[in-house]
Design a protein around this motif. Structure first.
Motif, PDB file in Angstrom:
ATOM      1  N   ASP A 277       0.871  -1.181   0.000  1.00  0.00           N
ATOM      2  CA  ASP A 277       0.000   0.000   0.000  1.00  0.00           C
ATOM      3  C   ASP A 277       0.908   1.232   0.000  1.00  0.00           C
ATOM      4  N   ASP A 278       0.995   1.909  -1.151  1.00  0.00           N
ATOM      5  CA  ASP A 278       1.832   3.109  -1.279  1.00  0.00           C
ATOM      6  C   ASP A 278       1.020   4.310  -0.796  1.00  0.00           C
ATOM      7  N   GLU A 279       1.414   4.839   0.359  1.00  0.00           N
ATOM      8  CA  GLU A 279       0.690   5.957   0.977  1.00  0.00           C
ATOM      9  C   GLU A 279       1.467   7.266   0.900  1.00  0.00           C
ATOM     10  N   VAL A 280       2.335   7.406  -0.074  1.00  0.00           N
ATOM     11  CA  VAL A 280       3.191   8.591  -0.135  1.00  0.00           C
ATOM     12  C   VAL A 280       2.377   9.881  -0.179  1.00  0.00           C
ATOM     13  N   CYS A 281       1.239   9.872  -0.872  1.00  0.00           N
ATOM     14  CA  CYS A 281       0.414  11.080  -0.974  1.00  0.00           C
ATOM     15  C   CYS A 281      -0.820  11.034  -0.077  1.00  0.00           C
ATOM     16  N   ALA A 282      -0.843  10.115   0.881  1.00  0.00           N
ATOM     17  CA  ALA A 282      -2.064   9.895   1.658  1.00  0.00           C
ATOM     18  C   ALA A 282      -2.494  11.110   2.464  1.00  0.00           C
ATOM     19  N   GLU A 283      -1.550  11.939   2.905  1.00  0.00           N
ATOM     20  CA  GLU A 283      -1.896  13.100   3.723  1.00  0.00           C
ATOM     21  C   GLU A 283      -2.280  14.312   2.890  1.00  0.00           C
ATOM     22  N   LEU A 284      -2.504  14.104   1.593  1.00  0.00           N
ATOM     23  CA  LEU A 284      -2.831  15.219   0.702  1.00  0.00           C
ATOM     24  C   LEU A 284      -4.250  15.111   0.158  1.00  0.00           C
ATOM     25  N   CYS A 285      -5.167  14.540   0.927  1.00  0.00           N
ATOM     26  CA  CYS A 285      -6.568  14.461   0.510  1.00  0.00           C
ATOM     27  C   CYS A 285      -7.231  15.834   0.680  1.00  0.00           C
ATOM     28  N   PHE A 286      -8.003  16.237  -0.312  1.00  0.00           N
ATOM     29  CA  PHE A 286      -8.582  17.573  -0.308  1.00  0.00           C
ATOM     30  C   PHE A 286      -9.811  17.710   0.598  1.00  0.00           C
ATOM     31  N   SER A 287     -10.525  16.629   0.823  1.00  0.00           N
ATOM     32  CA  SER A 287     -11.819  16.752   1.499  1.00  0.00           C
ATOM     33  C   SER A 287     -11.822  16.177   2.910  1.00  0.00           C
ATOM     34  N   GLY A 288     -10.681  16.120   3.570  1.00  0.00           N
ATOM     35  CA  GLY A 288     -10.654  15.630   4.937  1.00  0.00           C
ATOM     36  C   GLY A 288      -9.504  14.685   5.169  1.00  0.00           C
ATOM     37  N   PRO A 289      -9.449  14.063   6.351  1.00  0.00           N
ATOM     38  CA  PRO A 289      -8.350  13.148   6.669  1.00  0.00           C
ATOM     39  C   PRO A 289      -8.291  11.971   5.704  1.00  0.00           C
ATOM     40  N   ALA A 290      -7.118  11.396   5.586  1.00  0.00           N
ATOM     41  CA  ALA A 290      -6.943  10.227   4.726  1.00  0.00           C
ATOM     42  C   ALA A 290      -7.729   9.047   5.278  1.00  0.00           C
ATOM     43  N   PRO A 291      -8.292   8.212   4.404  1.00  0.00           N
ATOM     44  CA  PRO A 291      -8.903   6.964   4.883  1.00  0.00           C
ATOM     45  C   PRO A 291      -7.845   6.099   5.559  1.00  0.00           C
ATOM     46  N   PRO A 292      -8.268   5.120   6.357  1.00  0.00           N
ATOM     47  CA  PRO A 292      -7.289   4.231   7.000  1.00  0.00           C
ATOM     48  C   PRO A 292      -6.450   3.500   5.957  1.00  0.00           C
ATOM     49  N   PRO A 293      -5.195   3.193   6.286  1.00  0.00           N
ATOM     50  CA  PRO A 293      -4.378   2.394   5.361  1.00  0.00           C
ATOM     51  C   PRO A 293      -4.968   0.998   5.199  1.00  0.00           C
ATOM     52  N   LEU A 294      -4.588   0.320   4.112  1.00  0.00           N
ATOM     53  CA  LEU A 294      -5.129  -1.006   3.838  1.00  0.00           C
ATOM     54  C   LEU A 294      -4.868  -1.970   4.988  1.00  0.00           C
ATOM     55  N   ALA A 295      -3.717  -1.826   5.662  1.00  0.00           N
ATOM     56  CA  ALA A 295      -3.374  -2.755   6.736  1.00  0.00           C
ATOM     57  C   ALA A 295      -4.354  -2.674   7.895  1.00  0.00           C
ATOM     58  N   ALA A 296      -5.070  -1.552   8.032  1.00  0.00           N
ATOM     59  CA  ALA A 296      -6.045  -1.425   9.108  1.00  0.00           C
ATOM     60  C   ALA A 296      -7.217  -2.377   8.913  1.00  0.00           C
ATOM     61  N   PHE A 297      -7.409  -2.880   7.691  1.00  0.00           N
ATOM     62  CA  PHE A 297      -8.496  -3.803   7.395  1.00  0.00           C
ATOM     63  C   PHE A 297      -7.992  -5.239   7.265  1.00  0.00           C
ATOM     64  N   GLY A 298      -6.693  -5.448   7.475  1.00  0.00           N
ATOM     65  CA  GLY A 298      -6.087  -6.735   7.179  1.00  0.00           C
ATOM     66  C   GLY A 298      -6.326  -7.772   8.257  1.00  0.00           C
ATOM     67  N   ARG A 299      -6.361  -9.024   7.819  1.00  0.00           N
ATOM     68  CA  ARG A 299      -6.324 -10.163   8.723  1.00  0.00           C
ATOM     69  C   ARG A 299      -5.028 -10.897   8.411  1.00  0.00           C
ATOM     70  N   GLY A 300      -4.111 -10.891   9.342  1.00  0.00           N
ATOM     71  CA  GLY A 300      -2.800 -11.453   9.075  1.00  0.00           C
ATOM     72  C   GLY A 300      -1.788 -10.348   8.857  1.00  0.00           C
ATOM     73  N   GLU A 301      -0.689 -10.692   8.230  1.00  0.00           N
ATOM     74  CA  GLU A 301       0.442  -9.765   8.137  1.00  0.00           C
ATOM     75  C   GLU A 301       0.868  -9.547   6.694  1.00  0.00           C
ATOM     76  N   GLN A 302      -0.060  -9.677   5.741  1.00  0.00           N
ATOM     77  CA  GLN A 302       0.315  -9.589   4.329  1.00  0.00           C
ATOM     78  C   GLN A 302       0.413  -8.160   3.816  1.00  0.00           C
ATOM     79  N   VAL A 303      -0.251  -7.201   4.469  1.00  0.00           N
ATOM     80  CA  VAL A 303      -0.279  -5.837   3.934  1.00  0.00           C
ATOM     81  C   VAL A 303       0.922  -5.054   4.445  1.00  0.00           C
TER      82      VAL A 303
END
Length: 476
Positions: A277-303
């Motif tokens: 999950d490339d989050e390099v620009c994640a903090e540059l969302c125009f309409s509010g905070p960034a959504p959670p990273p993909l790993a926040a939805f993960g089961r296991g350690e693959q993300v």
């Protein structure tokens, strides 16, 4: 070496089969190097499939597959009746010059043309005052410090700050799950070096970040495009990893909805395939905070999450990171130590200080980007109404389509009008999207207006609807 005979070519190929991976990839890699280094010049004929296969003691299918791969990359042409020849020099972005990928973004970094508005490299060039203050704070913290500074996994202060950052975004993280890198590009290179063997398949979106494509190609991977909808079927074929940019995607600024994020994380867990999950620009969302990273939805350690300070703060702040399971971080640290004993410490301490002031740094940056985005969109609609694009949800770039022709050719005309644009094929693992280009909106409004004006003049000249005199003569 014009018109090399079979024996000469075999000598040049040398010990081509001594590496790891399928023979066709090893053969293609050696031929690619000979073509890119100019040893096999444009127009040179290559031996017929059967002839070269017999001479190399391999199956004909090995040579056919190698030639087909080189044709897909644009390095050779294959026509019935005239055989296989080295292609002309006007090749896609994967071509190399003097051993360096001829990606327009990289070439303009290495050899920046004079007097040209560079819409190729999207990173802020105006470091905020908070950066100077963060370095001053970091310098003060060095007083009385007794520390070698060799930390391949990163300085403990920054690892702790990043762990707190992700925990605050709904992804509980320990410092041992963080590895600090010299920018996100090094993060991708390390991940490719550890997880990808020659011949492995890597799945990416299309379009996607070209720096990632270069890292995976450097690892001799077979890069295949995939859509989020098609990921499940593609994962059943056991790729080495999948790479996505779900938040403020480079190049189009799209933001993936939360249900889609949850589905991708679940698929990675189900098939036990690493998902980057490339989050390099994640903090540059125009309409509010960034959504959670993909790993926040993960089961296991693959993300695996990749981030950087370069887009939010300044391109020259070469601090990036990897958030992953602690065992993977340990393996990555050992790999890095072979080449690099750790990043520069003062920059890491400054980055930790900036994370404590994240809202203060982010708010003005996002406001400025949103305003410049709207300005660029308005200028394009007014001056180039035949060009089409979707407004970005965040990030620094938009993805523009021209109504006719290929952007590779138009980019040369644009250069002569003082604007450098990156053609869409740089962002496609198979060299597609020839009718697209990425434009960033980092310049001040007056400079964006000037750039669009020059693009309009260039388009009139390219499209044949007007005669626009070239304002700059460039040799690039």
């Amino acid at each position: 070496m014009k018109g090399a005979n079979l024996d000469d070519l075999v000598d040049l190929l040398g010990r081509w089969a001594s590496g790891r991976g399928p023979l066709y990839l090893l053969l293609a890699a050696r031929l690619r190097a000979l073509i890119d280094d100019g040893v096999l010049p444009p127009g040179d004929p290559l031996p017929p499939d059967r002839v070269l296969a017999r001479r190399l003691a391999v199956g004909r299918g090995t040579v056919v597959a190698a030639y087909d791969l080189l044709q897909q990359e644009g390095r050779v042409t294959r026509r019935r009746g005239s055989g296989t020849r080295v292609a002309a020099l006007d090749l896609p972005a994967s071509r190399t010059v003097d051993g360096v990928p001829a990606n327009p973004l990289l070439l303009h970094l290495l050899h920046p043309p004079d007097g040209v508005a560079l819409l190729t490299c999207a990173a802020p060039d105006d470091p905020p005052e908070a950066l100077r203050e963060a370095y001053e704070e970091a310098a003060r913290s060095l007083s009385g410090l007794r520390d070698l500074g060799y930390r391949p996994a990163g300085h403990p202060a920054l690892r702790a700050a990043l762990a707190a950052y992700y925990t605050g975004r709904g992804l509980p993280t320990e410092p041992g799950e963080i590895m600090v890198t010299t920018g996100a590009q090094q993060a991708l290179t390390l991940l490719a070096g550890l997880l990808v063997a020659p011949g492995d398949t890597v799945l990416t979106e299309s379009p996607t970040y070209p720096g990632a494509l270069e890292a995976f190609r450097h690892a001799a991977a077979v890069v295949r495009p995939v859509t989020p909808e098609g990921l499940g079927a593609a994962l059943r074929e056991r790729p080495a990893l999948a790479y996505f940019v779900p938040t403020a995607r480079n190049p189009d600024g799209a933001i993936m909805p939360v249900p889609e994020r949850r589905r991708l994380a679940a698929l990675a867990a189900e098939h036990d395939v690493p998902l980057v999950d490339d989050e390099v620009c994640a903090e540059l969302c125009f309409s509010g905070p960034a959504p959670p990273p993909l790993a926040a939805f993960g089961r296991g350690e693959q993300v695996i999450t990749v981030g950087s300070m370069s887009k939010l703060v300044w391109g020259g702040l070469r601090v990036g990171w990897i958030r992953a399971a602690a065992p993977l971080v340990s393996r990555l640290s050992r790999l890095r130590a072979v080449h690099d004993l750790g990043g520069e410490v003062v920059s890491q301490l400054a980055a930790a200080a900036l994370l404590r002031r994240l809202d203060e740094v982010r708010a003005p940056r996002v406001r400025a980007l949103a305003a410049r985005h709207d300005h660029l969109c308005a200028e394009l609609r007014a001056r180039l109404p035949s060009w089409t694009f979707e407004p970005a949800g965040g990030g620094q770039t938009i993805w523009v389509r021209v109504p006719r022709g290929e952007v590779d050719a138009f980019a040369q005309v644009a250069l002569r009008h003082g604007v450098a644009v990156p053609p869409g094929r740089s962002f496609d693992p198979l060299g597609g999207h020839a009718d697209r280009m990425r434009l960033h909106f980092l310049l001040p409004p007056d400079e964006l207006s000037r750039a669009v004006n020059n693009l309009a003049l260039a388009w009139a000249a390219f499209d044949g609807t007007g005669r626009a005199a070239a304002r700059h003569t460039l040799i690039v």
